[in-house]
Design a protein around this motif. Structure first.
Motif, PDB file in Angstrom:
ATOM      1  N   SER A   1     -10.120  -9.821 -15.535  1.00 16.81           N
ATOM      2  CA  SER A   1      -9.533  -8.349 -15.093  1.00 16.81           C
ATOM      3  C   SER A   1     -10.145  -7.976 -13.635  1.00 16.81           C
ATOM      4  O   SER A   1      -9.402  -7.571 -12.706  1.00 16.81           O
ATOM      5  CB  SER A   1      -9.912  -7.485 -16.030  1.00 16.81           C
ATOM      6  OG  SER A   1      -9.245  -7.601 -17.518  1.00 16.81           O
ATOM      7  N   ALA A   2     -11.591  -8.115 -13.505  1.00 18.88           N
ATOM      8  CA  ALA A   2     -12.121  -7.780 -12.189  1.00 18.88           C
ATOM      9  C   ALA A   2     -11.437  -8.619 -11.239  1.00 18.88           C
ATOM     10  O   ALA A   2     -11.366  -8.101 -10.077  1.00 18.88           O
ATOM     11  CB  ALA A   2     -13.376  -8.149 -12.482  1.00 18.88           C
ATOM     12  N   LEU A   3     -11.338  -9.878 -11.431  1.00 18.79           N
ATOM     13  CA  LEU A   3     -10.666 -10.936 -10.472  1.00 18.79           C
ATOM     14  C   LEU A   3      -9.139 -10.350  -9.860  1.00 18.79           C
ATOM     15  O   LEU A   3      -8.831 -10.560  -8.934  1.00 18.79           O
ATOM     16  CB  LEU A   3     -10.818 -12.358 -10.852  1.00 18.79           C
ATOM     17  CG  LEU A   3     -11.909 -13.295 -10.303  1.00 18.79           C
ATOM     18  CD1 LEU A   3     -11.735 -14.614 -11.058  1.00 18.79           C
ATOM     19  CD2 LEU A   3     -11.894 -13.249  -8.732  1.00 18.79           C
ATOM     20  N   SER A   4      -8.712 -10.256 -11.162  1.00 19.53           N
ATOM     21  CA  SER A   4      -7.338 -10.105 -11.036  1.00 19.53           C
ATOM     22  C   SER A   4      -7.017  -8.710 -10.053  1.00 19.53           C
ATOM     23  O   SER A   4      -6.184  -8.405  -9.187  1.00 19.53           O
ATOM     24  CB  SER A   4      -6.285  -9.756 -12.312  1.00 19.53           C
ATOM     25  OG  SER A   4      -4.907  -9.430 -12.272  1.00 19.53           O
ATOM     26  N   ALA A   5      -7.735  -7.492 -10.433  1.00 17.43           N
ATOM     27  CA  ALA A   5      -7.821  -6.238  -9.715  1.00 17.43           C
ATOM     28  C   ALA A   5      -8.258  -6.421  -8.289  1.00 17.43           C
ATOM     29  O   ALA A   5      -7.575  -6.068  -7.434  1.00 17.43           O
ATOM     30  CB  ALA A   5      -8.680  -5.250 -10.502  1.00 17.43           C
ATOM     31  N   LEU A   6      -9.262  -7.374  -8.098  1.00 22.25           N
ATOM     32  CA  LEU A   6      -9.611  -7.650  -6.660  1.00 22.25           C
ATOM     33  C   LEU A   6      -8.714  -8.332  -5.893  1.00 22.25           C
ATOM     34  O   LEU A   6      -8.222  -7.870  -4.576  1.00 22.25           O
ATOM     35  CB  LEU A   6     -10.894  -8.339  -6.617  1.00 22.25           C
ATOM     36  CG  LEU A   6     -11.607  -8.741  -5.297  1.00 22.25           C
ATOM     37  CD1 LEU A   6     -12.239  -7.233  -4.845  1.00 22.25           C
ATOM     38  CD2 LEU A   6     -12.395  -9.766  -5.293  1.00 22.25           C
ATOM     39  N   ARG A   7      -7.911  -9.257  -6.500  1.00 21.28           N
ATOM     40  CA  ARG A   7      -6.834  -9.939  -5.943  1.00 21.28           C
ATOM     41  C   ARG A   7      -5.782  -8.862  -5.338  1.00 21.28           C
ATOM     42  O   ARG A   7      -5.002  -9.213  -4.387  1.00 21.28           O
ATOM     43  CB  ARG A   7      -6.106 -10.961  -6.490  1.00 21.28           C
ATOM     44  CG  ARG A   7      -5.105 -11.983  -5.746  1.00 21.28           C
ATOM     45  CD  ARG A   7      -4.470 -12.846  -6.769  1.00 21.28           C
ATOM     46  NE  ARG A   7      -3.572 -13.816  -5.902  1.00 21.28           N
ATOM     47  CZ  ARG A   7      -2.177 -13.493  -5.463  1.00 21.28           C
ATOM     48  NH1 ARG A   7      -1.966 -11.969  -5.734  1.00 21.28           N
ATOM     49  NH2 ARG A   7      -1.496 -14.276  -5.043  1.00 21.28           N
ATOM     50  N   ALA A   8      -5.255  -8.136  -6.234  1.00 24.07           N
ATOM     51  CA  ALA A   8      -4.292  -7.134  -6.182  1.00 24.07           C
ATOM     52  C   ALA A   8      -4.403  -6.038  -5.034  1.00 24.07           C
ATOM     53  O   ALA A   8      -3.512  -5.680  -4.580  1.00 24.07           O
ATOM     54  CB  ALA A   8      -3.880  -6.268  -7.386  1.00 24.07           C
ATOM     55  N   LYS A   9      -5.901  -5.952  -4.634  1.00 21.77           N
ATOM     56  CA  LYS A   9      -5.741  -4.784  -3.316  1.00 21.77           C
ATOM     57  C   LYS A   9      -6.320  -5.562  -1.892  1.00 21.77           C
ATOM     58  O   LYS A   9      -6.255  -4.797  -1.334  1.00 21.77           O
ATOM     59  CB  LYS A   9      -6.824  -3.746  -3.729  1.00 21.77           C
ATOM     60  CG  LYS A   9      -8.203  -4.345  -4.181  1.00 21.77           C
ATOM     61  CD  LYS A   9      -9.124  -3.060  -4.837  1.00 21.77           C
ATOM     62  CE  LYS A   9     -10.537  -3.243  -4.978  1.00 21.77           C
ATOM     63  NZ  LYS A   9     -11.424  -2.580  -5.551  1.00 21.77           N
ATOM     64  N   GLU A  10      -7.046  -6.768  -2.116  1.00 21.82           N
ATOM     65  CA  GLU A  10      -7.515  -7.465  -0.891  1.00 21.82           C
ATOM     66  C   GLU A  10      -6.568  -8.244   0.015  1.00 21.82           C
ATOM     67  O   GLU A  10      -6.162  -9.019  -0.916  1.00 21.82           O
ATOM     68  CB  GLU A  10      -8.840  -8.075  -1.302  1.00 21.82           C
ATOM     69  CG  GLU A  10     -10.138  -7.423  -1.772  1.00 21.82           C
ATOM     70  CD  GLU A  10     -10.518  -6.344  -0.915  1.00 21.82           C
ATOM     71  OE1 GLU A  10     -10.378  -6.637   0.385  1.00 21.82           O
ATOM     72  OE2 GLU A  10     -11.215  -5.199  -1.247  1.00 21.82           O
ATOM     73  N   ARG A  11      -6.539  -7.673   1.186  1.00 19.27           N
ATOM     74  CA  ARG A  11      -5.359  -8.506   1.792  1.00 19.27           C
ATOM     75  C   ARG A  11      -5.599  -9.911   2.221  1.00 19.27           C
ATOM     76  O   ARG A  11      -4.811 -10.796   2.108  1.00 19.27           O
ATOM     77  CB  ARG A  11      -5.099  -7.721   3.094  1.00 19.27           C
ATOM     78  CG  ARG A  11      -4.401  -6.403   2.908  1.00 19.27           C
ATOM     79  CD  ARG A  11      -4.247  -5.672   4.432  1.00 19.27           C
ATOM     80  NE  ARG A  11      -3.582  -4.471   4.177  1.00 19.27           N
ATOM     81  CZ  ARG A  11      -3.320  -3.668   5.332  1.00 19.27           C
ATOM     82  NH1 ARG A  11      -3.667  -4.141   6.470  1.00 19.27           N
ATOM     83  NH2 ARG A  11      -2.694  -2.822   5.257  1.00 19.27           N
ATOM     84  N   SER A  12      -6.808 -10.096   2.238  1.00 17.11           N
ATOM     85  CA  SER A  12      -7.450 -11.560   2.720  1.00 17.11           C
ATOM     86  C   SER A  12      -7.144 -12.404   1.316  1.00 17.11           C
ATOM     87  O   SER A  12      -6.708 -13.604   1.554  1.00 17.11           O
ATOM     88  CB  SER A  12      -9.064 -11.733   2.781  1.00 17.11           C
ATOM     89  OG  SER A  12      -9.290 -11.088   3.892  1.00 17.11           O
ATOM     90  N   LEU A  13      -7.008 -12.042   0.294  1.00 16.03           N
ATOM     91  CA  LEU A  13      -6.696 -12.450  -1.153  1.00 16.03           C
ATOM     92  C   LEU A  13      -5.171 -12.434  -1.636  1.00 16.03           C
ATOM     93  O   LEU A  13      -4.806 -13.444  -2.028  1.00 16.03           O
ATOM     94  CB  LEU A  13      -7.492 -12.215  -2.163  1.00 16.03           C
ATOM     95  CG  LEU A  13      -8.845 -12.407  -2.182  1.00 16.03           C
ATOM     96  CD1 LEU A  13      -9.589 -11.732  -3.365  1.00 16.03           C
ATOM     97  CD2 LEU A  13      -9.277 -13.780  -2.139  1.00 16.03           C
ATOM     98  N   LEU A  14      -4.596 -11.552  -0.797  1.00 11.19           N
ATOM     99  CA  LEU A  14      -3.081 -11.552  -1.023  1.00 11.19           C
ATOM    100  C   LEU A  14      -2.342 -12.432  -0.320  1.00 11.19           C
ATOM    101  O   LEU A  14      -1.484 -13.174  -0.751  1.00 11.19           O
ATOM    102  CB  LEU A  14      -2.556 -10.104  -1.056  1.00 11.19           C
ATOM    103  CG  LEU A  14      -2.729  -8.992  -2.056  1.00 11.19           C
ATOM    104  CD1 LEU A  14      -2.351  -7.797  -1.505  1.00 11.19           C
ATOM    105  CD2 LEU A  14      -1.809  -9.176  -3.393  1.00 11.19           C
ATOM    106  N   PHE A  15      -2.473 -12.559   0.966  1.00 14.30           N
ATOM    107  CA  PHE A  15      -1.717 -13.276   1.850  1.00 14.30           C
ATOM    108  C   PHE A  15      -2.379 -13.666   3.245  1.00 14.30           C
ATOM    109  O   PHE A  15      -2.032 -13.914   4.176  1.00 14.30           O
ATOM    110  CB  PHE A  15      -0.483 -12.586   2.572  1.00 14.30           C
ATOM    111  CG  PHE A  15      -0.721 -11.073   2.492  1.00 14.30           C
ATOM    112  CD1 PHE A  15       0.008 -10.356   1.628  1.00 14.30           C
ATOM    113  CD2 PHE A  15      -1.441 -10.526   3.438  1.00 14.30           C
ATOM    114  CE1 PHE A  15      -0.025  -8.869   1.723  1.00 14.30           C
ATOM    115  CE2 PHE A  15      -1.526  -9.093   3.547  1.00 14.30           C
ATOM    116  CZ  PHE A  15      -0.746  -8.333   2.733  1.00 14.30           C
ATOM    117  N   GLY A  16      -3.908 -14.007   2.957  1.00 13.80           N
ATOM    118  CA  GLY A  16      -4.800 -14.242   4.009  1.00 13.80           C
ATOM    119  C   GLY A  16      -4.709 -15.875   4.181  1.00 13.80           C
ATOM    120  O   GLY A  16      -4.211 -16.580   3.383  1.00 13.80           O
TER     121      GLY A  16
END
Length: 576
Positions: free
Chosen positions: A474-489
């Motif tokens: 859950s912590a990883l999924s929430a981080l990916r949903a809001k961090e641009r570097s993880l979304l489409f970096g």
């Protein structure tokens, strides 16, 4: 005290009427020299009149003092009058002195006179010039800063399936406590807590094994529930911000292939077209199909129609529908070719599946990711480790048999959760992957939910481990949903060997994220300083071993060490 005016009339005294001297009378003195009568009378009258005038004046002054005292406020300590010496029978009060007059400023006329003087005119002009010079200086500085600052990158035109993970439920009965779609609806809140972005359901339509004549796309099987239950599920999921995708693979229970025999492909594809219209009208957000390479190559015109029904009409809208293809191919080159030829939005493949040996896995896995990332937009990439290794049917790839814990081992579940959620593309999980659910032979395993009963011993430890794994997910999924570097970096490979992997996710001026993995059974040191322009220090975001690398602790990237089977996600700021 009032005094009446007194008039005094002096008359000649009558010697005969004058009373004689009394017993106490003082003997008269011997007569002096003779005095003139007229002079004496005048002198007496003037003296008496002066005395009366003086008494009248004193009385008048006393009267005025008394009136003034009555008009004055009472003063003195405790609001008591302060007595003053008596005069002529009156009491005087001590009157306080008037307060000092306060300065109330200049009048309008005085101000106008002062403002017009040459000195003030020069002062006003000087201050006005200084103000405008300062304002223009600040404006010029702001313009210079804007011109010299690096321009922000434009955000890519992404879709809802690029914003989070997809959660596959291949068997509704195995997932929910009620064994139907109503039970899935009841767990939508659970999926929302894990920041799941899309739910892939089914297949749930009537499709007896290898019986193309009994295939009914529009009818929900009794084992899965009812059409009304499906509609309710879609509505509840949409309220939670979760999109719903339906798997419509035709022969999902047979052994002759997902599209039956080669002779049946055309007939099945025609029937699928009308079924797609029906399901799209139920509020679907997308469709998943297994064996897309077969139908796309055998009946390309029908495949074009299928794509148009799902994808067309939603471009540029917030409710775009996704077409997900599933293939059993695992070579990166083949997967890349299928992405080009089929035109699907996402393609789930076996490119990350374990190979013949662990040594080849570590190196080839990173090379496959790099090849696909270089050849395609990451918005079209999908990563999954489930749906493989169970049964002999290729179509089971899309249904979710082959759970993460069974493929990589329970000890490495969190490590591979970190891998899927930080690669460039859409992560796809099977139900139960968040808690390390294991397969049960060739059937779908029953989902394990938290129990309200008190547990002891081994069961208590197992539940604690599942909860810990879910919190990590859950912590990883929430981080990916809001961090641009993880979304489409951007994806930058830093280190790749038979025992370790490290890569960097970078977007414009956002925080950088570094994912590091140790595949070996012993501790390993990763040398990253010469691979890219990295700072010396980074902060731990998450680690599979919180004891060795606690969250928010700083690590030296020149001496990064990971324990056996450990993985960590680090971050550091943009340095300009």
């Amino acid at each position: 005290m009032n005094t009446e005016e007194t008039n005094v009339d002096l008359k000649d005294a009558d010697p005969q009427e004058a009373p004689g001297p009394g017993p106490d009378a003082v003997p008269e003195e011997a007569p002096g020299p003779a005095v003139d009568a007229d002079a004496t009378e005048a002198d007496v009258s003037e003296a008496d009149l002066d005395q009366v005038d003086q008494e009248d004046q004193v009385d008048q002054e006393d009267q005025e003092d008394q009136e003034d005292q009555e008009k004055q406020p009472m003063t003195g300590e405790g609001d008591r009058p302060v007595p003053v010496p008596e005069k002529n029978g009156s009491v005087k009060l001590k009157i306080p002195e008037d307060e000092e007059e306060k300065f109330t400023g200049l009048t309008k006329e005085e101000l106008l006179r002062v403002a017009g003087t040459p000195g003030w005119v020069r002062t006003r002009w000087s201050l006005l010039v200084v103000f405008w010079l300062g304002w223009l200086g600040m404006l010029g500085g702001a313009v210079l800063i804007v011109l010299q600052a690096p321009r922000c990158r434009d955000l890519p035109s992404s879709s809802w399936w690029n914003a989070g993970s997809l959660y596959r439920i291949g068997d509704v009965g195995a997932f929910s406590a009620t064994h139907d779609l109503k039970g899935v609806e009841q767990k939508v809140g659970y999926l929302s807590q894990m920041k799941v972005r899309g739910l892939v359901i089914g297949p749930i339509h009537m499709a007896p094994a290898d019986d193309v004549m009994s295939l009914r796309f529009e009818e929900v099987s009794s084992e899965s529930g009812t059409l009304d239950q499906f509609k309710d599920l879609v509505q509840v999921a949409h309220k939670k911000g979760i999109s719903v995708v339906l798997d419509l693979t035709p022969n999902y229970q047979g052994s002759s292939g997902p599209w039956f025999s080669n002779g049946s492909v055309t007939n099945v594809a025609e029937r699928l077209k009308s079924a797609l219209v029906f399901w799209v009208n139920q509020g679907l957000d997308g469709v998943q199909l297994s064996g897309v390479e077969r139908v796309a190559s055998m009946v390309p015109s029908l495949w074009t129609d299928i794509r148009a029904i799902v994808q067309n009409g939603t471009e540029g809208t917030l409710n775009k529908r996704v077409l997900i293809g599933v293939t059993e191919r695992s070579a990166a080159e083949d997967v890349s070719a299928l992405l080009n030829s089929t035109g699907v939005d996402l393609l789930i493949s076996g490119v990350l599946l374990p190979g013949a040996t662990e040594a080849t896995d570590a190196t080839e896995r990173a090379q496959s990711v790099q090849l696909l990332y270089s050849a395609h937009s990451q918005l079209k990439l999908a990563w999954s480790l489930g749906g493989w290794g169970q049964g002999h049917l290729a179509l089971l790839v899309g249904r979710g048999q082959g759970h993460l814990a069974s493929l990589v081992g329970p000890a490495l579940v969190r490590q591979h959760q970190l891998l899927l959620l930080t690669l460039p593309g859409t992560p796809v999980f099977n139900y139960g992957d968040e808690i390390g659910l294991m397969d049960e032979g060739n059937t779908f395993p029953r989902m394990l939910w938290d129990s309200e009963d008190e547990l002891n011993g081994t069961l208590k430890e197992e539940w604690a481990e599942r909860r810990s794994s879910r919190r990590f997910f859950s912590a990883l999924s929430a981080l990916r949903a809001k961090e641009r570097s993880l979304l489409f970096g951007d994806f930058l490979l830093l280190s790749n060997s038979s025992s370790s992997l490290a890569y960097l996710r970078v977007w414009d001026q956002s925080e950088r994220y570094l994912a590091a993995f140790n595949w070996a059974e012993e501790a390993a040191a990763l040398h990253l300083s010469g691979a890219a322009a990295l700072p010396r220090w980074a902060v731990v975001v998450l680690s599979t071993d919180g004891g060795a690398l606690p969250a928010d602790s700083s690590v030296d990237l020149t001496e990064l060490r990971l324990g056996p089977g450990e993985a960590a996600l680090l971050r550091f700021p943009y340095a300009g």
